[in-house]
Design a protein around this motif. Structure first.
Motif, PDB file in Angstrom:
ATOM      1  N   CYS A 199       0.843  -1.192   0.000  1.00 37.89           N
ATOM      2  CA  CYS A 199       0.000   0.000   0.000  1.00 37.89           C
ATOM      3  C   CYS A 199       0.877   1.240   0.000  1.00 37.89           C
ATOM      4  CB  CYS A 199      -0.903   0.007   1.227  1.00 37.89           C
ATOM      5  SG  CYS A 199      -1.880   1.506   1.393  1.00 37.89           S
ATOM      6  N   ARG A 200       0.458   2.260  -0.712  1.00 40.73           N
ATOM      7  CA  ARG A 200       1.177   3.536  -0.717  1.00 40.73           C
ATOM      8  C   ARG A 200       0.211   4.647  -0.382  1.00 40.73           C
ATOM      9  NH1 ARG A 200       2.431   7.814  -4.163  1.00 40.73           N
ATOM     10  NH2 ARG A 200       4.465   8.751  -3.722  1.00 40.73           N
ATOM     11  N   LEU A 201       0.515   5.377   0.669  1.00 40.85           N
ATOM     12  CA  LEU A 201      -0.348   6.473   1.077  1.00 40.85           C
ATOM     13  C   LEU A 201      -0.018   7.719   0.269  1.00 40.85           C
ATOM     14  CD1 LEU A 201      -0.160   6.001   4.919  1.00 40.85           C
ATOM     15  CD2 LEU A 201      -2.119   5.494   3.461  1.00 40.85           C
ATOM     16  N   PRO A 202      -1.031   8.567   0.014  1.00 41.57           N
ATOM     17  CA  PRO A 202      -0.780   9.795  -0.746  1.00 41.57           C
ATOM     18  C   PRO A 202       0.250  10.674  -0.061  1.00 41.57           C
ATOM     19  CG  PRO A 202      -3.133   9.379  -0.479  1.00 41.57           C
ATOM     20  CD  PRO A 202      -2.414   8.408   0.403  1.00 41.57           C
ATOM     21  N   GLY A 203       1.136  11.256  -0.865  1.00 39.25           N
ATOM     22  CA  GLY A 203       2.100  12.195  -0.325  1.00 39.25           C
ATOM     23  C   GLY A 203       3.365  11.576   0.199  1.00 39.25           C
ATOM     24  N   LEU A 204       3.485  10.234   0.165  1.00 38.72           N
ATOM     25  CA  LEU A 204       4.694   9.588   0.648  1.00 38.72           C
ATOM     26  C   LEU A 204       5.691   9.467  -0.492  1.00 38.72           C
ATOM     27  CD1 LEU A 204       3.221   6.741   2.848  1.00 38.72           C
ATOM     28  CD2 LEU A 204       4.020   8.979   3.553  1.00 38.72           C
ATOM     29  N   ARG A 205       6.945   9.727  -0.187  1.00 35.96           N
ATOM     30  CA  ARG A 205       7.972   9.665  -1.219  1.00 35.96           C
ATOM     31  C   ARG A 205       8.205   8.214  -1.641  1.00 35.96           C
ATOM     32  NH1 ARG A 205      11.942  14.128  -1.329  1.00 35.96           N
ATOM     33  NH2 ARG A 205      10.942  15.875  -0.300  1.00 35.96           N
ATOM     34  N   ALA A 253     -10.868   5.706  11.849  1.00 35.26           N
ATOM     35  CA  ALA A 253     -10.891   6.689  10.763  1.00 35.26           C
ATOM     36  C   ALA A 253      -9.893   7.818  11.004  1.00 35.26           C
ATOM     37  CB  ALA A 253     -12.294   7.273  10.623  1.00 35.26           C
ATOM     38  N   GLY A 254      -9.340   8.326   9.921  1.00 36.94           N
ATOM     39  CA  GLY A 254      -8.495   9.514   9.993  1.00 36.94           C
ATOM     40  C   GLY A 254      -7.155   9.320  10.664  1.00 36.94           C
ATOM     41  N   LEU A 255      -6.657   8.072  10.693  1.00 40.32           N
ATOM     42  CA  LEU A 255      -5.441   7.771  11.442  1.00 40.32           C
ATOM     43  C   LEU A 255      -4.572   6.805  10.652  1.00 40.32           C
ATOM     44  CD1 LEU A 255      -3.811   7.836  14.160  1.00 40.32           C
ATOM     45  CD2 LEU A 255      -5.282   5.962  14.922  1.00 40.32           C
ATOM     46  N   ALA A 256      -3.276   7.112  10.538  1.00 41.93           N
ATOM     47  CA  ALA A 256      -2.321   6.225   9.872  1.00 41.93           C
ATOM     48  C   ALA A 256      -1.014   6.222  10.649  1.00 41.93           C
ATOM     49  CB  ALA A 256      -2.089   6.663   8.430  1.00 41.93           C
ATOM     50  N   TRP A 257      -0.271   5.124  10.515  1.00 47.19           N
ATOM     51  CA  TRP A 257       0.990   4.937  11.244  1.00 47.19           C
ATOM     52  C   TRP A 257       2.113   4.717  10.244  1.00 47.19           C
ATOM     53  CZ3 TRP A 257       0.185   5.327  16.503  1.00 47.19           C
ATOM     54  CH2 TRP A 257      -1.138   5.152  16.938  1.00 47.19           C
ATOM     55  N   VAL A 258       3.205   5.452  10.419  1.00 47.01           N
ATOM     56  CA  VAL A 258       4.313   5.399   9.475  1.00 47.01           C
ATOM     57  C   VAL A 258       5.634   5.255  10.220  1.00 47.01           C
ATOM     58  CG1 VAL A 258       5.594   6.682   7.723  1.00 47.01           C
ATOM     59  CG2 VAL A 258       3.106   6.774   7.748  1.00 47.01           C
ATOM     60  N   LEU A 259       6.455   4.327   9.766  1.00 43.90           N
ATOM     61  CA  LEU A 259       7.795   4.162  10.308  1.00 43.90           C
ATOM     62  C   LEU A 259       8.730   5.102   9.565  1.00 43.90           C
ATOM     63  CD1 LEU A 259       9.100   2.194  12.418  1.00 43.90           C
ATOM     64  CD2 LEU A 259       9.795   0.791  10.473  1.00 43.90           C
ATOM     65  N   GLY A 260       9.327   6.061  10.277  1.00 45.78           N
ATOM     66  CA  GLY A 260      10.178   7.028   9.597  1.00 45.78           C
ATOM     67  C   GLY A 260      11.023   7.841  10.556  1.00 45.78           C
ATOM     68  N   ASP A 261      12.046   8.480  10.011  1.00 50.35           N
ATOM     69  CA  ASP A 261      13.043   9.234  10.769  1.00 50.35           C
ATOM     70  C   ASP A 261      12.723  10.728  10.711  1.00 50.35           C
ATOM     71  OD1 ASP A 261      15.341  10.417  11.787  1.00 50.35           O
ATOM     72  OD2 ASP A 261      16.720   9.137  10.674  1.00 50.35           O
ATOM     73  N   ALA A 262      12.730  11.396  11.847  1.00 48.15           N
ATOM     74  CA  ALA A 262      12.449  12.839  11.892  1.00 48.15           C
ATOM     75  C   ALA A 262      13.432  13.646  11.053  1.00 48.15           C
ATOM     76  CB  ALA A 262      12.488  13.335  13.340  1.00 48.15           C
ATOM     77  N   GLU A 263      14.656  13.130  10.885  1.00 48.65           N
ATOM     78  CA  GLU A 263      15.659  13.838  10.092  1.00 48.65           C
ATOM     79  C   GLU A 263      15.518  13.577   8.599  1.00 48.65           C
ATOM     80  OE1 GLU A 263      19.724  13.545  11.375  1.00 48.65           O
ATOM     81  OE2 GLU A 263      19.131  13.107  13.439  1.00 48.65           O
ATOM     82  N   GLU A 264      14.761  12.561   8.215  1.00 47.99           N
ATOM     83  CA  GLU A 264      14.608  12.171   6.809  1.00 47.99           C
ATOM     84  C   GLU A 264      13.148  11.781   6.588  1.00 47.99           C
ATOM     85  OE1 GLU A 264      17.119  12.089   4.584  1.00 47.99           O
ATOM     86  OE2 GLU A 264      18.862  12.333   5.892  1.00 47.99           O
ATOM     87  N   LEU A 265      12.224  12.715   6.748  1.00 47.29           N
ATOM     88  CA  LEU A 265      10.801  12.394   6.685  1.00 47.29           C
ATOM     89  C   LEU A 265      10.401  11.847   5.313  1.00 47.29           C
ATOM     90  CD1 LEU A 265       9.273  15.426   8.618  1.00 47.29           C
ATOM     91  CD2 LEU A 265       9.400  13.049   9.400  1.00 47.29           C
ATOM     92  N   PRO A 266       9.622  10.776   5.283  1.00 42.52           N
ATOM     93  CA  PRO A 266       9.256  10.133   4.013  1.00 42.52           C
ATOM     94  C   PRO A 266       8.011  10.734   3.370  1.00 42.52           C
ATOM     95  CG  PRO A 266       8.442   8.815   5.827  1.00 42.52           C
ATOM     96  CD  PRO A 266       9.179   9.983   6.446  1.00 42.52           C
ATOM     97  N   PHE A 267       7.933  12.071   3.332  1.00 42.65           N
ATOM     98  CA  PHE A 267       6.770  12.747   2.774  1.00 42.65           C
ATOM     99  C   PHE A 267       7.206  13.828   1.794  1.00 42.65           C
ATOM    100  CE2 PHE A 267       5.866  11.674   7.268  1.00 42.65           C
ATOM    101  CZ  PHE A 267       4.919  10.684   7.063  1.00 42.65           C
ATOM    102  N   ASP A 268       6.323  14.123   0.844  1.00 40.66           N
ATOM    103  CA  ASP A 268       6.587  15.184  -0.113  1.00 40.66           C
ATOM    104  C   ASP A 268       6.496  16.556   0.562  1.00 40.66           C
ATOM    105  OD1 ASP A 268       6.949  13.376  -2.187  1.00 40.66           O
ATOM    106  OD2 ASP A 268       4.824  13.389  -2.724  1.00 40.66           O
ATOM    107  N   ASP A 269       6.924  17.578  -0.143  1.00 41.53           N
ATOM    108  CA  ASP A 269       6.877  18.943   0.375  1.00 41.53           C
ATOM    109  C   ASP A 269       5.436  19.432   0.491  1.00 41.53           C
ATOM    110  OD1 ASP A 269       9.568  18.632  -0.010  1.00 41.53           O
ATOM    111  OD2 ASP A 269       9.763  20.164  -1.564  1.00 41.53           O
TER     112      ASP A 269
END
Length: 327
Positions: free
Chosen positions: A24-30, A191-207
């Motif tokens: 699955c790929r959530l919108p806005g994730l790199r 509803a309205g909640l998702a969990w993502v494994l990621g680093d605060a210094e290298e966030l896996p989201f678009d601008d």
């Protein structure tokens, strides 16, 4: 236990993500960088193994990442209980104050970083749902011709009950996310909640993806605070808000002495008795003392590009809420 090397932690995060949302790929994730959790940018090969602090201990930056990961992996199961014991429950009020300062509206897109156990996320969902329900009631009173079936349908629509709001919880630690998801299921949050494994210094989201970025009692554990702040600025939309809840330096001499005694002589003992882990709670106490002063941290936030940066001291200055805008 020896601290894991950075490549081991990175591959561990990758495996963790594949189990969180397989296929699955959530919108806005790199997704343009290979082999990173959620397509996050891999940590630069050019980062030098410079020294930093792990509490009062001097370690390499690579070693600190592993040690911090081990701390939160160790304390995850008792994290909420220890927060209550260490703060006598006051941490709940601090987090409520963070939401009241945020004042989110229905439709707000929130990124909560280092929020694995879900405390901020659940408060956010409760807040926007209550606000949306008040708005719905006003509209229903103005539309007296609606049938009971139409009214019931409005209240049964779970997604609509949030008015389009959504919170993304991002945490680098798999165990903290696991506890958060267990709490969400037990308390009925879907509803309205998702969990993502990621680093605060290298966030896996678009601008420019989020309206609000929050981090509560987490930024002092980041190896490069300046990079985390720059990432916060990057992922926020223009006009977006940065909100940080963190321990601060106590200026009142009497309160400061009492706070030191409690921190160094009581909290590690509680950690040993309740969680069977003296060392992790000793580090958490020491990490508070290593965090920049209120004014120094305010300058760091401004250097990251935020405008109108302020901070508000809470509970005799023990904790502060820092906020700023991306203009």
């Amino acid at each position: 236990m020896a601290a894991p090397r950075s490549w081991g932690l990175w591959s561990f995060c990758c495996r963790g993500w594949s189990r969180v949302l397989p296929g699955c790929r959530l919108p806005g994730l790199r997704s343009s960088w290979p082999r990173g959790p959620l397509g996050a940018r891999p940590l630069s090969q050019e980062k030098r193994a410079t020294e930093t602090h792990f509490g009062f201990e001097t370690v390499s930056e690579e070693e600190k990442r592993g040690k911090v990961y081990q701390v939160f992996e160790s304390v995850a199961k008792k994290y909420d209980m220890m927060n209550d014991m260490m703060s006598l429950g006051i941490h709940r009020i601090w987090k409520d104050l963070l939401l009241w300062k945020m004042r989110p509206f229905p439709g707000t897109q929130l990124l909560d970083v280092a929020g694995g156990t879900g405390d901020i996320a659940f408060r956010f969902l409760n807040y926007v749902q209550a606000q949306h329900q008040r708005k719905e009631k006003r509209q229903l009173r103005a539309q007296q011709n609606l049938s009971w079936e139409e009214i019931a349908k409005k209240y049964q629509n779970e997604e609509d009950s949030l008015g389009g709001s959504h919170v993304m919880v991002c945490d680098i630690n798999k165990e903290m996310l696991k506890i958060g998801k267990q709490k969400a299921r037990a308390q009925g949050y879907k509803a309205g909640l998702a969990w993502v494994l990621g680093d605060a210094e290298e966030l896996p989201f678009d601008d420019d993806k989020f309206d609000v970025y929050t981090i509560a009692f987490g930024i002092r554990n980041v190896t490069h605070i300046d990079r985390a702040l720059q990432e916060a600025h990057r992922v926020l939309k223009p006009g977006g808000r940065f909100l940080c809840l963190e321990f601060s330096q106590v200026n009142n001499p009497l309160v400061s002495r009492l706070y030191d005694v409690y921190s160094f002589q009581v909290i590690p003992v509680l950690g040993e008795v309740i969680a069977g882990d003296w060392k992790s709670y000793q580090y958490l106490v020491e990490s508070i003392r290593q965090f920049p002063s209120q004014e120094e941290f305010k300058e760091m936030i401004e250097d990251a590009g935020f405008q109108k940066v302020t901070y508000e001291n809470l509970t005799s200055g023990i904790v502060a809420i820092h906020s700023g805008f991306k203009l």
